[in-house]
Design a protein around this motif. Structure first.
Motif, PDB file in Angstrom:
ATOM      1  N   GLY A   1       0.678  -1.278   0.043  1.00  0.00           N
ATOM      2  CA  GLY A   1       0.138   0.051   0.026  1.00  0.00           C
ATOM      3  C   GLY A   1       0.793   1.440  -0.190  1.00  0.00           C
ATOM      4  O   GLY A   1       2.014   1.095  -0.259  1.00  0.00           O
ATOM      5  N   GLY A   2       0.390   2.264   0.254  1.00  0.00           N
ATOM      6  CA  GLY A   2       1.001   3.773   0.396  1.00  0.00           C
ATOM      7  C   GLY A   2       1.055   4.180   1.841  1.00  0.00           C
ATOM      8  O   GLY A   2       0.768   3.409   2.671  1.00  0.00           O
ATOM      9  N   ILE A   3       1.636   5.265   1.878  1.00  0.00           N
ATOM     10  CA  ILE A   3       1.801   5.799   3.278  1.00  0.00           C
ATOM     11  C   ILE A   3       0.818   6.071   4.266  1.00  0.00           C
ATOM     12  O   ILE A   3       0.773   5.552   5.547  1.00  0.00           O
ATOM     13  CB  ILE A   3       2.951   7.094   3.186  1.00  0.00           C
ATOM     14  CG1 ILE A   3       4.047   6.990   2.436  1.00  0.00           C
ATOM     15  CG2 ILE A   3       2.947   7.542   4.614  1.00  0.00           C
ATOM     16  CD1 ILE A   3       4.909   8.004   2.228  1.00  0.00           C
ATOM     17  N   GLU A   4      -0.349   6.450   3.703  1.00  0.00           N
ATOM     18  CA  GLU A   4      -1.441   6.305   4.425  1.00  0.00           C
ATOM     19  C   GLU A   4      -2.015   5.188   5.168  1.00  0.00           C
ATOM     20  O   GLU A   4      -2.434   5.015   6.153  1.00  0.00           O
ATOM     21  CB  GLU A   4      -2.598   7.184   3.714  1.00  0.00           C
ATOM     22  CG  GLU A   4      -2.553   8.641   3.589  1.00  0.00           C
ATOM     23  CD  GLU A   4      -2.207   9.486   4.808  1.00  0.00           C
ATOM     24  OE1 GLU A   4      -2.882   9.275   5.969  1.00  0.00           O
ATOM     25  OE2 GLU A   4      -0.921  10.182   4.684  1.00  0.00           O
ATOM     26  N   GLU A   5      -1.937   4.074   4.367  1.00  0.00           N
ATOM     27  CA  GLU A   5      -2.374   2.820   4.802  1.00  0.00           C
ATOM     28  C   GLU A   5      -1.451   2.297   5.699  1.00  0.00           C
ATOM     29  O   GLU A   5      -1.776   1.634   6.646  1.00  0.00           O
ATOM     30  CB  GLU A   5      -2.567   2.069   3.350  1.00  0.00           C
ATOM     31  CG  GLU A   5      -3.980   2.311   2.679  1.00  0.00           C
ATOM     32  CD  GLU A   5      -3.406   2.301   0.962  1.00  0.00           C
ATOM     33  OE1 GLU A   5      -2.292   1.983   0.560  1.00  0.00           O
ATOM     34  OE2 GLU A   5      -4.682   2.343   0.405  1.00  0.00           O
ATOM     35  N   ALA A   6      -0.236   2.540   5.363  1.00  0.00           N
ATOM     36  CA  ALA A   6       1.005   2.107   6.252  1.00  0.00           C
ATOM     37  C   ALA A   6       0.779   2.717   7.697  1.00  0.00           C
ATOM     38  O   ALA A   6       0.745   2.168   8.722  1.00  0.00           O
ATOM     39  CB  ALA A   6       2.397   2.296   5.735  1.00  0.00           C
ATOM     40  N   LYS A   7       0.350   3.862   7.765  1.00  0.00           N
ATOM     41  CA  LYS A   7       0.091   4.586   9.035  1.00  0.00           C
ATOM     42  C   LYS A   7      -1.050   3.876   9.696  1.00  0.00           C
ATOM     43  O   LYS A   7      -1.206   3.832  11.043  1.00  0.00           O
ATOM     44  CB  LYS A   7       0.059   6.181   8.771  1.00  0.00           C
ATOM     45  CG  LYS A   7       1.218   6.811   8.485  1.00  0.00           C
ATOM     46  CD  LYS A   7       1.077   8.393   8.390  1.00  0.00           C
ATOM     47  CE  LYS A   7       2.528   8.859   8.273  1.00  0.00           C
ATOM     48  NZ  LYS A   7       2.487  10.497   7.468  1.00  0.00           N
ATOM     49  N   MET A   8      -2.019   3.782   8.994  1.00  0.00           N
ATOM     50  CA  MET A   8      -3.245   3.237   9.532  1.00  0.00           C
ATOM     51  C   MET A   8      -3.081   1.721  10.015  1.00  0.00           C
ATOM     52  O   MET A   8      -3.498   1.535  11.216  1.00  0.00           O
ATOM     53  CB  MET A   8      -4.323   2.963   8.384  1.00  0.00           C
ATOM     54  CG  MET A   8      -5.740   2.801   8.964  1.00  0.00           C
ATOM     55  SD  MET A   8      -6.583   3.876   9.820  1.00  0.00           S
ATOM     56  CE  MET A   8      -7.321   4.909   8.652  1.00  0.00           C
ATOM     57  N   TYR A   9      -2.224   0.812   9.395  1.00  0.00           N
ATOM     58  CA  TYR A   9      -1.865  -0.355   9.996  1.00  0.00           C
ATOM     59  C   TYR A   9      -1.130  -0.272  11.493  1.00  0.00           C
ATOM     60  O   TYR A   9      -1.546  -0.898  12.335  1.00  0.00           O
ATOM     61  CB  TYR A   9      -1.138  -1.118   9.071  1.00  0.00           C
ATOM     62  CG  TYR A   9      -2.018  -1.863   7.929  1.00  0.00           C
ATOM     63  CD1 TYR A   9      -3.042  -2.667   8.367  1.00  0.00           C
ATOM     64  CD2 TYR A   9      -1.810  -1.538   6.483  1.00  0.00           C
ATOM     65  CE1 TYR A   9      -3.978  -3.321   7.225  1.00  0.00           C
ATOM     66  CE2 TYR A   9      -2.577  -1.872   5.703  1.00  0.00           C
ATOM     67  CZ  TYR A   9      -3.785  -2.752   6.084  1.00  0.00           C
ATOM     68  OH  TYR A   9      -4.622  -3.451   4.999  1.00  0.00           O
ATOM     69  N   ALA A  10      -0.185   0.738  11.338  1.00  0.00           N
ATOM     70  CA  ALA A  10       0.507   0.921  12.467  1.00  0.00           C
ATOM     71  C   ALA A  10      -0.388   1.347  13.738  1.00  0.00           C
ATOM     72  O   ALA A  10      -0.172   0.829  14.747  1.00  0.00           O
ATOM     73  CB  ALA A  10       1.811   1.898  12.322  1.00  0.00           C
ATOM     74  N   LYS A  11      -1.207   2.076  13.564  1.00  0.00           N
ATOM     75  CA  LYS A  11      -2.362   2.666  14.443  1.00  0.00           C
ATOM     76  C   LYS A  11      -3.160   1.491  14.934  1.00  0.00           C
ATOM     77  O   LYS A  11      -3.541   1.387  16.181  1.00  0.00           O
ATOM     78  CB  LYS A  11      -3.181   3.728  13.745  1.00  0.00           C
ATOM     79  CG  LYS A  11      -3.690   4.712  14.704  1.00  0.00           C
ATOM     80  CD  LYS A  11      -4.237   5.727  13.835  1.00  0.00           C
ATOM     81  CE  LYS A  11      -5.598   6.378  14.793  1.00  0.00           C
ATOM     82  NZ  LYS A  11      -6.281   7.400  14.016  1.00  0.00           N
ATOM     83  N   LEU A  12      -3.263   0.572  14.080  1.00  0.00           N
ATOM     84  CA  LEU A  12      -4.122  -0.556  14.456  1.00  0.00           C
ATOM     85  C   LEU A  12      -3.301  -1.727  14.867  1.00  0.00           C
ATOM     86  O   LEU A  12      -3.709  -2.953  15.376  1.00  0.00           O
ATOM     87  CB  LEU A  12      -4.908  -1.327  13.273  1.00  0.00           C
ATOM     88  CG  LEU A  12      -5.984  -0.525  12.619  1.00  0.00           C
ATOM     89  CD1 LEU A  12      -6.474  -0.882  11.217  1.00  0.00           C
ATOM     90  CD2 LEU A  12      -7.068  -0.075  13.474  1.00  0.00           C
ATOM     91  N   GLY A  13      -1.831  -1.565  15.225  1.00  0.00           N
ATOM     92  CA  GLY A  13      -1.160  -2.370  16.079  1.00  0.00           C
ATOM     93  C   GLY A  13      -0.338  -3.459  15.109  1.00  0.00           C
ATOM     94  O   GLY A  13       0.017  -4.420  15.763  1.00  0.00           O
ATOM     95  N   PHE A  14      -0.043  -2.968  13.828  1.00  0.00           N
ATOM     96  CA  PHE A  14       0.203  -3.906  13.107  1.00  0.00           C
ATOM     97  C   PHE A  14       1.585  -3.513  12.616  1.00  0.00           C
ATOM     98  O   PHE A  14       1.974  -2.525  12.557  1.00  0.00           O
ATOM     99  CB  PHE A  14      -0.457  -4.418  11.786  1.00  0.00           C
ATOM    100  CG  PHE A  14      -1.577  -5.086  11.819  1.00  0.00           C
ATOM    101  CD1 PHE A  14      -1.499  -6.600  11.736  1.00  0.00           C
ATOM    102  CD2 PHE A  14      -2.930  -4.506  12.200  1.00  0.00           C
ATOM    103  CE1 PHE A  14      -2.725  -7.229  11.802  1.00  0.00           C
ATOM    104  CE2 PHE A  14      -3.970  -5.439  12.290  1.00  0.00           C
ATOM    105  CZ  PHE A  14      -3.658  -6.813  12.184  1.00  0.00           C
ATOM    106  N   LYS A  15       2.634  -4.645  12.311  1.00  0.00           N
ATOM    107  CA  LYS A  15       3.983  -4.217  11.505  1.00  0.00           C
ATOM    108  C   LYS A  15       3.645  -4.748  10.175  1.00  0.00           C
ATOM    109  O   LYS A  15       2.940  -5.348   9.603  1.00  0.00           O
ATOM    110  CB  LYS A  15       4.813  -5.287  12.210  1.00  0.00           C
ATOM    111  CG  LYS A  15       5.189  -5.133  13.681  1.00  0.00           C
ATOM    112  CD  LYS A  15       5.741  -4.063  14.379  1.00  0.00           C
ATOM    113  CE  LYS A  15       5.833  -4.174  15.830  1.00  0.00           C
ATOM    114  NZ  LYS A  15       5.988  -2.897  16.249  1.00  0.00           N
ATOM    115  N   LEU A  16       4.521  -3.752   9.239  1.00  0.00           N
ATOM    116  CA  LEU A  16       4.625  -3.964   7.798  1.00  0.00           C
ATOM    117  C   LEU A  16       5.745  -4.947   7.427  1.00  0.00           C
ATOM    118  O   LEU A  16       6.951  -4.959   7.948  1.00  0.00           O
ATOM    119  CB  LEU A  16       4.948  -2.642   7.045  1.00  0.00           C
ATOM    120  CG  LEU A  16       3.848  -1.837   7.470  1.00  0.00           C
ATOM    121  CD1 LEU A  16       4.290  -0.377   6.647  1.00  0.00           C
ATOM    122  CD2 LEU A  16       2.443  -1.931   7.206  1.00  0.00           C
TER     123      LEU A  16
END
Ligand SMILES: [Zn+2]
Length: 272
Positions: free
Chosen positions: A162-177
């Motif tokens: 995904g893009g940066i916005e999606e990456a940030k959203m996953y981080a907020k939900l407690g996920f690592k990329l």
């Protein structure tokens, strides 16, 4: 000192020389490998592979992959619950949604993808396990389902695309990329931008072997080149370069990120 957070080490491509590849990975500093399932019929083989090799530590992850959605049956969810009851896996995966492949994007199968994803999330939640997610062109629906099901165990977004916005959203939900071989390709601009923008604490590395061969191991003349968990340091090096860190600085952070994402308490024997 490294953990390969996503590898299909149970598949037939490794049958001829799995012990040798395991040794090569161990020698390259790969101390643990998460072995990720995709179809229920192969879970017994995956579990026996994980038991048969001691170095590196093989960590079974069981689940029903969205790309094989046509083959999954409700009884497979019941089998997954039995495995979770018996604590046979460290996480549930790979699960998720995929609308990149035309066949499985059609309404009936996409509906089934969503049902199986939601059901597996609920099981992971019930047994307090993290999840390893496969998400292609379906981030909005994945966010929606994660929220609807109040999933708080975290995990890894494998081969993040995904893009940066999606990456940030996953981080907020407690996920690592999960960052893999794509990072070794110069033309993967979007991924390079995501890696530059995200804090190192949000990232883990993976090979996805036997797929996703890193650039330095690619043989343009060969019809097919097998990726290996032994190539993981090459991805670590690409990440270190991108974040302007040394491998020695990177290793303990990635180790901790992986342990956090997969709920592990592994000790590294390396120099970290
Ligand atoms: Zn995979």
């Amino acid at each position: 000192m490294w953990i390969d957070t996503h590898c299909h080490f149970d598949v037939a491509e490794f049958d001829p020389d799995r012990d040798l590849v395991a040794q090569q990975a161990w020698s390259a500093g790969v101390q643990a490998i998460a072995v990720i399932a995709y179809l229920a019929e192969y879970w017994p083989q995956l579990l026996s592979v994980c038991k048969s090799i001691k170095q590196p530590t093989l960590l079974p992850v069981l689940g029903l992959h969205p790309c094989y959605i046509a083959q999954h049956q409700t009884e497979h969810l019941e089998q997954l619950e039995v495995c979770l009851q018996q604590n046979q896996c460290i996480a549930v995966g790979e699960i998720g949604l995929d609308t990149y492949i035309a066949d499985i994007k059609q309404p009936e199968l996409y509906q089934k993808q969503q049902c199986f994803f939601a059901a597996q999330l609920d099981l992971a939640k019930q047994y307090a396990k993290p999840v390893v997610l496969h998400v292609r062109k379906a981030h909005a629906d994945v966010f929606k389902i994660l929220r609807q099901h109040e999933f708080n165990e975290g995990g890894i977004i494998h081969a993040f695309s995904g893009g940066i916005e999606e990456a940030k959203m996953y981080a907020k939900l407690g996920f690592k990329l999960g960052i893999g071989g794509s990072l070794t390709y110069e033309q993967a601009k979007r991924l390079h931008n995501v890696v530059a923008a995200m804090p190192i604490e949000s990232l883990v590395i993976e090979t996805d072997a036997p797929d996703m061969i890193p650039q330095p191991y690619r043989n343009p003349n060969a019809h097919y080149t097998r990726n290996s968990p032994a190539y993981l340091p090459c991805i670590a090096q690409a990440l270190a370069t991108s974040k302007q860190m040394t491998l020695e600085q990177l290793a303990p952070i990635l180790w901790q990120n992986s342990c956090q994402a997969l709920h592990l308490s592994l000790q590294s024997n390396g120099f970290i």
